[in-house]
Motif scaffolding. Structure first.
Motif, short mmCIF file in Angstrom:
data_model
loop_
_atom_site.label_atom_id
_atom_site.label_comp_id
_atom_site.label_asym_id
_atom_site.label_seq_id
_atom_site.Cartn_x
_atom_site.Cartn_y
_atom_site.Cartn_z
N ASP A 84 0.83 -1.20 0.00
CA ASP A 84 0.00 0.00 0.00
C ASP A 84 0.87 1.25 0.00
N LEU A 85 1.95 1.19 0.76
CA LEU A 85 2.89 2.31 0.80
C LEU A 85 3.54 2.53 -0.55
N VAL A 86 4.03 1.46 -1.17
CA VAL A 86 4.71 1.58 -2.46
C VAL A 86 3.76 2.09 -3.53
N TRP A 87 2.53 1.60 -3.55
CA TRP A 87 1.53 2.07 -4.52
C TRP A 87 1.35 3.59 -4.39
N MET A 88 1.20 4.08 -3.17
CA MET A 88 1.03 5.51 -2.97
C MET A 88 2.27 6.29 -3.41
N LEU A 89 3.44 5.82 -2.99
CA LEU A 89 4.67 6.55 -3.32
C LEU A 89 4.92 6.59 -4.81
N HIS A 90 4.75 5.47 -5.49
CA HIS A 90 4.96 5.45 -6.93
C HIS A 90 3.96 6.37 -7.64
N GLY A 91 2.75 6.43 -7.12
CA GLY A 91 1.75 7.33 -7.70
C GLY A 91 2.10 8.80 -7.51
N MET A 92 2.93 9.09 -6.51
CA MET A 92 3.39 10.44 -6.25
C MET A 92 4.68 10.76 -6.98
N GLY A 93 5.23 9.77 -7.70
CA GLY A 93 6.50 9.98 -8.38
C GLY A 93 7.70 9.86 -7.46
N VAL A 94 7.51 9.23 -6.31
CA VAL A 94 8.59 9.06 -5.34
C VAL A 94 9.32 7.74 -5.61
N GLU A 95 10.64 7.77 -5.60
CA GLU A 95 11.43 6.58 -5.86
C GLU A 95 11.53 5.71 -4.60
N THR A 96 11.43 4.39 -4.82
CA THR A 96 11.59 3.44 -3.72
C THR A 96 12.56 2.32 -4.07
N GLY A 97 12.76 2.07 -5.36
CA GLY A 97 13.60 0.96 -5.78
C GLY A 97 12.92 -0.39 -5.65
#
Length: 298
Positions: free
Chosen positions: A251-264
């Protein structure tokens, strides 16, 4: 912007499972998490097996754990005996676990709010002398089941003492999941006013009232860039029965990727990992993203 995900599934996620999980499953779980791109994976804890039976296989797990370059495998260490075991296993990163409230300190650590530092200080000192990195968790930062709301100034006082011991990072834990974005803002502002930079803080939210993602977003907008999460949303706390699952990593990764935030992180590989684990736990993942993407992956 890049956010570092501190994956706690193998430790915080599995510690409350009622049925013993084979060490081979735990080892494979960790390997799959690394394959999905997670670079910090909390592997286990050296707490006494009497208190957390699920993690009684910590030595066996670490003895044959495949290590991937660039991935850290921290271990929770409650005391000096735990540190001795960590050092014997070549652990490079440890975490200590403190309480922001008197009641939880007595129940979880058998210490008072202030005397818990008598236990932590020698652990941190010895760990740093051996070149280990030490992280600190602080639980019940918004409230606990026995005392109610936790005063922000009390959280800051205890949190600063943990950092002053030499911990590189302080993870703020909403152990029973009662926090809201307003609570997060007030607490982070209190730390900032006390001279603690957001680069020294991480957040650890439970989703009891469905606020974990909103709370995380609030922390990110305040400048926090390290977020604890558990693959599939598994987890709880054996010492606080009202604590439910952690923020789901998916859920966290989905939100971050939707914001254009990199997670790797490779989200589909992570979802596949949580589906694989759910089969072994015998129940579906509570993560909404896992549930949604599972339908597409069939």
């Amino acid at each position: 912007m890049r956010v570092t995900i501190y994956e706690v599934g193998p430790r915080d996620g599995l510690q409350n499972e009622p049925v013993t999980i084979p060490v081979e499953v735990k080892r494979e779980f960790i390997r799959r998490l690394a394959d999905a791109g997670l670079t910090t994976i909390e592997a286990t804890s050296f707490v006494h097996p009497k208190w957390v039976p699920q993690l009684a296989d910590a030595d066996e797990l670490l003895a044959d754990l495949p290590r991937r370059p660039g991935v850290r495998y921290p271990v929770l260490v409650p005391n000096e005996r735990g540190l001795d075991r960590a050092l014997a296993r070549g652990v490079t990163d440890i975490a200590i676990f403190g309480s922001a409230t008197e009641s939880f300190a007595r129940r979880n650590l058998n210490r008072t709010l202030d005397s818990q530092f008598d236990m932590f200080a020698p652990v941190v000192e010895r760990a740093l002398a051996h070149g280990l990195r030490v992280r600190a968790y602080l639980s019940m930062v918004f409230a606990d089941p026995w005392e109610g709301p936790t005063p922000p100034e009390q959280v800051v006082r205890i949190g600063r003492r943990l950092l002053d011991l030499g911990c590189y990072e302080l993870s703020l834990g909403d152990t029973i999941g009662v926090g809201t974005p307003g609570h997060v803002e007030r607490l982070l502002d209190a730390f900032a006013e006390a001279g603690v930079g957001m680069d020294r803080l991480a957040v650890h939210f439970h989703d009891t009232y469905g606020q974990a993602l909103a709370n995380t977003l609030t922390a990110l907008r305040r400048g926090v860039t390290v977020v604890d999460a558990s693959a599939g949303g598994i987890g709880g706390c054996p010492y606080a029965k009202s604590a439910t699952g952690n923020l789901a990593t998916e859920d966290l990764v989905w939100m971050l990727h939707g914001m254009g935030v990199e997670t790797g992180v490779d989200l589909k590989a992570l979802v596949a990992t949580s589906l694989w684990l759910a089969e072994r736990l015998g129940r579906p993942s509570p993560s909404r993203v896992v549930q949604a993407l599972a339908k597409e992956m069939r």
